[in-house]
Design an enzyme around this catalytic site. Structure first.
Site, PDB file in Angstrom:
ATOM      1  N   LEU A   8      50.385  35.926  42.247  1.00 55.37           N
ATOM      2  CA  LEU A   8      50.171  34.655  42.928  1.00 55.37           C
ATOM      3  C   LEU A   8      48.945  34.757  43.839  1.00 55.37           C
ATOM      4  O   LEU A   8      48.894  35.595  44.734  1.00 55.37           O
ATOM      5  CB  LEU A   8      51.404  34.265  43.731  1.00 55.37           C
ATOM      6  CG  LEU A   8      52.713  34.184  42.943  1.00 55.37           C
ATOM      7  CD1 LEU A   8      53.833  33.629  43.813  1.00 55.37           C
ATOM      8  CD2 LEU A   8      52.540  33.358  41.682  1.00 55.37           C
ATOM      9  N   ARG A  15      44.659  30.614  58.153  1.00 57.57           N
ATOM     10  CA  ARG A  15      44.567  31.419  59.378  1.00 57.57           C
ATOM     11  C   ARG A  15      43.434  32.439  59.324  1.00 57.57           C
ATOM     12  O   ARG A  15      43.113  33.068  60.340  1.00 57.57           O
ATOM     13  CB  ARG A  15      45.897  32.116  59.642  1.00 57.57           C
ATOM     14  CG  ARG A  15      46.973  31.155  60.147  1.00 57.57           C
ATOM     15  CD  ARG A  15      48.130  31.915  60.749  1.00 57.57           C
ATOM     16  NE  ARG A  15      48.987  32.504  59.733  1.00 57.57           N
ATOM     17  CZ  ARG A  15      49.845  33.486  59.961  1.00 57.57           C
ATOM     18  NH1 ARG A  15      49.939  34.034  61.169  1.00 57.57           N
ATOM     19  NH2 ARG A  15      50.606  33.954  58.988  1.00 57.57           N
ATOM     20  N   GLN A  75      47.653  26.279  39.865  1.00 59.36           N
ATOM     21  CA  GLN A  75      48.598  25.491  40.657  1.00 59.36           C
ATOM     22  C   GLN A  75      47.788  24.443  41.423  1.00 59.36           C
ATOM     23  O   GLN A  75      47.246  24.710  42.492  1.00 59.36           O
ATOM     24  CB  GLN A  75      49.386  26.387  41.619  1.00 59.36           C
ATOM     25  CG  GLN A  75      50.486  25.657  42.369  1.00 59.36           C
ATOM     26  CD  GLN A  75      51.167  26.535  43.409  1.00 59.36           C
ATOM     27  OE1 GLN A  75      50.573  27.501  43.905  1.00 59.36           O
ATOM     28  NE2 GLN A  75      52.399  26.197  43.764  1.00 59.36           N
ATOM     29  N   TYR A 103      51.768  39.515  44.744  1.00 62.45           N
ATOM     30  CA  TYR A 103      51.021  38.599  45.601  1.00 62.45           C
ATOM     31  C   TYR A 103      49.622  39.150  45.855  1.00 62.45           C
ATOM     32  O   TYR A 103      49.459  40.330  46.173  1.00 62.45           O
ATOM     33  CB  TYR A 103      51.758  38.395  46.930  1.00 62.45           C
ATOM     34  CG  TYR A 103      53.101  37.730  46.730  1.00 62.45           C
ATOM     35  CD1 TYR A 103      53.251  36.362  46.845  1.00 62.45           C
ATOM     36  CD2 TYR A 103      54.213  38.495  46.355  1.00 62.45           C
ATOM     37  CE1 TYR A 103      54.477  35.753  46.618  1.00 62.45           C
ATOM     38  CE2 TYR A 103      55.433  37.902  46.119  1.00 62.45           C
ATOM     39  CZ  TYR A 103      55.560  36.525  46.247  1.00 62.45           C
ATOM     40  OH  TYR A 103      56.763  35.925  45.999  1.00 62.45           O
ATOM     41  N   GLY A 104      48.649  38.276  45.730  1.00 57.35           N
ATOM     42  CA  GLY A 104      47.258  38.688  45.884  1.00 57.35           C
ATOM     43  C   GLY A 104      46.878  39.088  47.287  1.00 57.35           C
ATOM     44  O   GLY A 104      45.846  39.733  47.489  1.00 57.35           O
ATOM     45  N   GLY A 140      61.502  36.632  55.769  1.00 59.16           N
ATOM     46  CA  GLY A 140      62.772  36.239  55.180  1.00 59.16           C
ATOM     47  C   GLY A 140      63.730  37.407  55.211  1.00 59.16           C
ATOM     48  O   GLY A 140      63.342  38.572  55.063  1.00 59.16           O
ATOM     49  N   ASN A 226      47.191  37.775  56.482  1.00 62.74           N
ATOM     50  CA  ASN A 226      47.105  36.345  56.788  1.00 62.74           C
ATOM     51  C   ASN A 226      46.025  36.018  57.805  1.00 62.74           C
ATOM     52  O   ASN A 226      45.636  34.858  57.926  1.00 62.74           O
ATOM     53  CB  ASN A 226      48.455  35.835  57.305  1.00 62.74           C
ATOM     54  CG  ASN A 226      49.540  35.933  56.264  1.00 62.74           C
ATOM     55  OD1 ASN A 226      49.478  35.275  55.231  1.00 62.74           O
ATOM     56  ND2 ASN A 226      50.537  36.781  56.512  1.00 62.74           N
ATOM     57  N   ARG A 315      21.619  53.530  45.908  1.00 58.66           N
ATOM     58  CA  ARG A 315      21.955  52.163  45.543  1.00 58.66           C
ATOM     59  C   ARG A 315      22.426  52.099  44.086  1.00 58.66           C
ATOM     60  O   ARG A 315      22.331  53.080  43.352  1.00 58.66           O
ATOM     61  CB  ARG A 315      20.756  51.247  45.795  1.00 58.66           C
ATOM     62  CG  ARG A 315      20.408  51.096  47.277  1.00 58.66           C
ATOM     63  CD  ARG A 315      19.096  50.378  47.473  1.00 58.66           C
ATOM     64  NE  ARG A 315      19.099  49.052  46.853  1.00 58.66           N
ATOM     65  CZ  ARG A 315      18.008  48.316  46.655  1.00 58.66           C
ATOM     66  NH1 ARG A 315      16.823  48.789  47.023  1.00 58.66           N
ATOM     67  NH2 ARG A 315      18.106  47.133  46.096  1.00 58.66           N
ATOM     68  N   SER A 387       2.431  64.223  48.395  1.00 54.47           N
ATOM     69  CA  SER A 387       2.911  63.351  49.463  1.00 54.47           C
ATOM     70  C   SER A 387       2.097  62.067  49.536  1.00 54.47           C
ATOM     71  O   SER A 387       0.890  62.049  49.294  1.00 54.47           O
ATOM     72  CB  SER A 387       2.835  64.086  50.806  1.00 54.47           C
ATOM     73  OG  SER A 387       3.692  65.203  50.806  1.00 54.47           O
TER      74      SER A 387
END
Length: 449
Positions: A8, A15, A75, A103-104, A140, A226, A315, A387
């Protein structure tokens, strides 16, 4: 039994105070979503479904980058977690096996924990992941009846006695596909938020005579993100874990608390990493390599016995063969350095191929960009680049060739040749003193002395 994942990733994450979807905020150099995907895909699932919502296109793009075979379900309107899982129904059509809901924004659930849930499915129709919370807060609560789970009650709907329970819900659930969607179809929205809670399937399952079990994990695994503060806390926890794993795997970290890893960092046994080193995404360091202090590496490969730094930057596309030396204040980008090559200080090597045992002198630059296109520099074996040489690409320097210090090389240098490009030096006896006296006098007049 076959397994599929439903992840999900539809939430707005208000937030976070950000335009970016919450699941795309970075943790250990990778989006939160990537952490959850990585844990879930360790189960070798038949299907992976990511449910998107806010920022759907961006979330789908990241999901595909980390799991090319992922299926996307959308959704359009966020009506709760049960409604979100229901959007995956079509993507799982015809699948026979267990479905794990992840859950993501919960990045730390371990593959071993998910395996334990799948094992528990042999005894229960539905398995819920729970944890004992030091401070249950607004989680919960898992209401148990002996060893079985009776129901999950959301904090806002809980009674005082239910809020006293410390066994809390992580949100992660496992069930057979047919059972899962049968239960979801029975979920209603008669609650304080008017949403369809996935957690309601527990009570519904019990009403239908199904057994519901709980697998417990450490509270740290269930950390959900969150807020920015929680993201910072998660980053700290992630780095601690990565440092501990590196040490356990035989890597020497001189000052572990100062070293920062990415999700996919790979470091071989007996490698040594100095203080204040940052590993961005896509870095592999082989055994017995040394990364000295204050280096930054990203998208690169460092082979056995190579030495990097201090104060070096590798890099994306930097490929260092065995026993290569990259020294202080050197930047390597999209370049291959063959075995034993040395770039010891103050140089930029970009879009280049450097042959084995070639020595690059201080201040050398491959001038690879014309403002529109990138061009490649090719340097052969055992070459000596003096150089302060400017190599204006596209250009080739042959095996055993040399360039004189201070040269600007715009044409190919044949093997074994010496290339010099300098203006004739002129020396004016006594002019430095006369010029300095004149400037001092001018300054004195300007200051009114």
């Amino acid at each position: 039994m076959p397994v599929s994942l439903v992840l999900l990733a539809a939430g707005l994450g208000s937030r976070m105070n950000s335009e970016r979807p919450k699941v795309l905020h970075p943790l250990g150099g990778a989006p939160l979503l990537a952490h959850a995907l990585r844990a879930g895909t360790m189960l070798a699932p038949d299907r992976v479904v990511v449910v998107t919502g806010h920022g759907a296109e961006a979330v789908a793009q990241v999901a595909r980058a980390h799991e090319p075979d992922v299926q996307i379900a959308h959704q359009a309107e966020q009506k709760g977690t049960a409604h979100a899982v229901a959007q995956a129904r079509a993507a799982l059509d015809g699948f026979r096996g267990d479905v794990v809901v992840l859950y993501g924004d919960t990045p730390f659930v371990r593959p071993e924990t998910l395996e334990a849930m799948l094992e528990a499915r042999a005894r229960h129709a539905v398995v819920v992941l729970g944890f004992e919370a030091a401070d249950p807060g607004r989680y919960g609560r898992l209401v148990m009846q002996g060893d079985s789970l009776e129901r999950i009650v959301e904090f806002k709907d809980a009674t005082a006695s239910e809020r006293a329970i410390t066994l809390c819900n992580s949100g992660v659930i496992c069930a057979d596909r047919l059972t899962l969607f049968e239960l979801i179809d029975a979920v209603g929205s008669e609650n304080a938020a008017g949403e369809f809670y996935l957690t309601d399937i527990v009570a519904i399952a019990r009403q239908k005579g199904h057994s519901v079990g709980v697998v417990r994990c450490d509270e740290a695994e269930t950390l959900g993100i969150n807020t920015r503060a929680e993201l910072a806390t998660a980053e700290e926890a992630f780095q601690r874990r990565m440092r501990a794993e590196a040490l356990d795997n035989g890597v020497t970290l001189i000052a572990p608390e100062t070293i920062h890893f990415a999700l996919d960092t790979v470091i071989g046994r007996d490698a040594v990493v100095g203080p204040n080193v940052v590993f961005g995404p896509g870095v592999t360091v082989e055994s017995e390599a040394t990364i000295r202090a204050f280096c930054h590496l990203e998208g690169c490969h460092v082979s056995r016995g190579a030495q990097v730094g201090p104060f070096a930057r590798l890099r994306p596309g930097a490929e260092l063969a065995e026993d290569v030396h990259v020294g202080n204040f050197v930047e390597i980008k999209n370049a291959i350095l063959d075995e034993g090559a040395k770039v010891n200080h103050l140089s930029y090597i970009g879009d280049a191929d450097v042959g084995e045992k070639t020595n690059i002198g201080a201040g050398t630059i491959t001038c690879n960009y014309d403002g529109v296109f990138k061009h490649r520099t090719v340097i052969g074996k055992r070459a000596f680049i003096g150089s302060d040489t400017m190599l204006v690409a596209p250009v080739t320097v042959g095996d055993d060739a040399m360039t004189g210090s201070g040269s600007v090389i715009t044409q190919d240098v044949p093997a074994g040749a010496l290339a010099l490009e300098r203006s004739k030096q002129e020396t004016k006896p006594g002019l430095a003193i006369r010029l300095m006296d004149r400037l001092k006098a001018l300054k004195a007049r300007k200051n009114g002395v």
